[in-house]
Design an enzyme around this catalytic site. Structure first.
Site, PDB file in Angstrom:
ATOM      1  NE  ARG A 231      40.746  50.932  52.046  1.00  0.00           N
ATOM      2  CZ  ARG A 231      39.664  50.192  52.226  1.00  0.00           C
ATOM      3  NH1 ARG A 231      39.694  48.908  51.912  1.00  0.00           N
ATOM      4  NH2 ARG A 231      38.552  50.716  52.719  1.00  0.00           N
TER       5      ARG A 231
ATOM      6  CB  ALA B 164      36.458  49.952  49.458  1.00  0.00           C
ATOM      7  CB  SER B 165      34.848  45.877  53.457  1.00  0.00           C
ATOM      8  OG  SER B 165      33.767  45.296  52.769  1.00  0.00           O
ATOM      9  CB  ALA B 166      36.072  48.934  57.647  1.00  0.00           C
TER      10      ALA B 166
END
Length: 401
Positions: free
Chosen positions: A39, A71-73
């Site tokens: 990530r 970038a989503s949780a």
């Protein structure tokens, strides 16, 4: 707690362990994908610690500071991938390219026999996603710059479609491009709240089998929600949908009128969710909307919703009631409602009735069916309580079954 010596691999493993501890990444394939995809390489401007923290990493903002892409949780990413149920060999369409990290996860899930296409309207976002995907060995992901509401017909049909951007409406493209029996997961907004809805294609209908609370950067170009302040200082705002008959002018100054407070005797803990109350009400009451109070309004006791920035409210003509709570003992809160205006007490009583109904079965969820507006909606009969929510391209039918 991480230290400066923690490697990305250690931080990533800890991230997945946290996600698993709260019940997401339940599918082994999703867990493995999240343990594999680096990530941090998709958010190079963030610290390694932030890349693997329980936060969304904002990658682009508007001039006023509003988030445009992120970038989503990680916990939300895992939750939605669980909902999507990707199988090896699937063809997958993603709406909202973000950093490219989610497309990399989808590639892990589809395997060598699958194909992933990701679409975004912003060329700066797609360029960043392309860089991240190329740098992590995912050059075969098809990245397209286009209005996401159009999908990607050139690679259709898709076994799976996922939105990583908030949608207010669903356009014909997604009926045209989703294969029969395919799954579509979308953060869908109605009546002021957003749910990640997992739909299954059943003929002309998309039928939900999972609903999860979430929040996302909204899709550009979908203008189906209205808002307006109901106090002179602009500190308290209502949000409602275009198919509702709420007249904010009639509610102007309603909070200056005497309030009536009703408590339900239903208790919740400090971390215990009660968002299901709002969701249930959307299935049968057209008056439900969202109220948001600025901190100054809360501090002055002008308006004290249970959650200041987003709580359900019932609005009818010149009256209003909203969900509230109070601390009754250490670690326990009582749910209730506060009403203003001629019918405020009545509306507060109705909200308390909804609290009590939710309390009898806190896990009950309505079924959501989505149809294109040109498609006739079948009759559900009088035995099934349901509510139709009209959008622009589609309509939702919510029912408690």
């Amino acid at each position: 707690m991480s230290t400066i010596t923690d490697s990305p691999e250690i931080l990533r493993a800890a991230m997945v362990d946290r996600i698993r501890a709260v019940g997401h990444a339940g599918a082994l394939t999703v867990e493995e994908a999240m343990r594999t995809v680096p990530r941090h390489k998709f958010v190079p401007e963030a610290s390694i610690e932030d890349a693997y923290a329980d936060i969304a990493v904002i990658t682009k903002r508007a001039r006023d500071g509003v988030a445009l892409s992120c970038a989503s949780a990680p916990i939300i990413v895992a939750m939605m991938l669980d909902q999507l149920q990707v199988q090896p060999g699937n063809r997958v369409l993603e709406i909202g390219a973000g950093t490219g990290c989610n497309a990399a996860l989808l590639t892990q899930l589809t395997g060598l026999g699958g194909a992933v296409t990701t679409v975004d309207i912003d060329p700066e976002v797609t360029a960043g996603a392309r860089r991240g995907l190329d740098a992590t060995g995912n050059k075969h992901v098809d990245v397209i710059t286009r209005d996401g509401s159009l999908g990607a017909p050139e690679n259709a049909p898709y076994d799976r479609i996922i939105f990583t951007v908030g949608a207010w409406d669903l356009t014909p493209a997604f009926w045209e491009q989703l294969a029969p029996g395919g799954r579509l997961v979308v953060p869908l907004r109605w009546r002021g709240q957003t749910r990640s809805v997992a739909f299954v294609r059943d003929g002309d209908a998309l039928v939900s089998d999972s609903l999860e609370l979430c929040g996302f950067v909204p899709m550009i170009g979908q203008d189906g929600e209205r808002s307006g302040a109901i106090d002179a200082d602009g500190l308290v705002t209502l949000y409602w949908d275009v198919d509702q008959t709420i007249d904010v002018a009639k509610l102007s100054g309603v909070l200056d009128q005497p309030k009536e407070t009703i408590w339900s005797e239903v208790l919740v803990g400090p971390q215990e969710p009660f968002d299901g109350i709002w969701l249930r009400i959307t299935g049968h009451d057209r008056r439900i909307c969202r109220i948001a109070a600025d901190r100054a309004a809360v501090n002055a006791a002008v308006c004290t919703p249970a959650i200041p920035i987003r709580s359900p409210a019932l609005a009818e003509d010149d009256s209003l009631a909203y969900l509230a709570f109070r601390k009754v003992e250490e670690g326990r809160f009582e749910l209730g409602a506060i009403g203003h205006g001629p019918y405020g007490g009545h509306l507060a009583g109705l909200l308390c009735n909804e609290i009590e109904a939710w309390n009898h079965d806190r896990n009950a969820r309505p079924t959501v069916r989505a149809y294109l507006v040109a498609t006739p909606v079948p009759s559900f009969g009088q035995s099934m309580t349901h509510q139709t929510i009209e959008k622009v391209a589609s309509r939702l039918v919510l029912s408690m079954e």
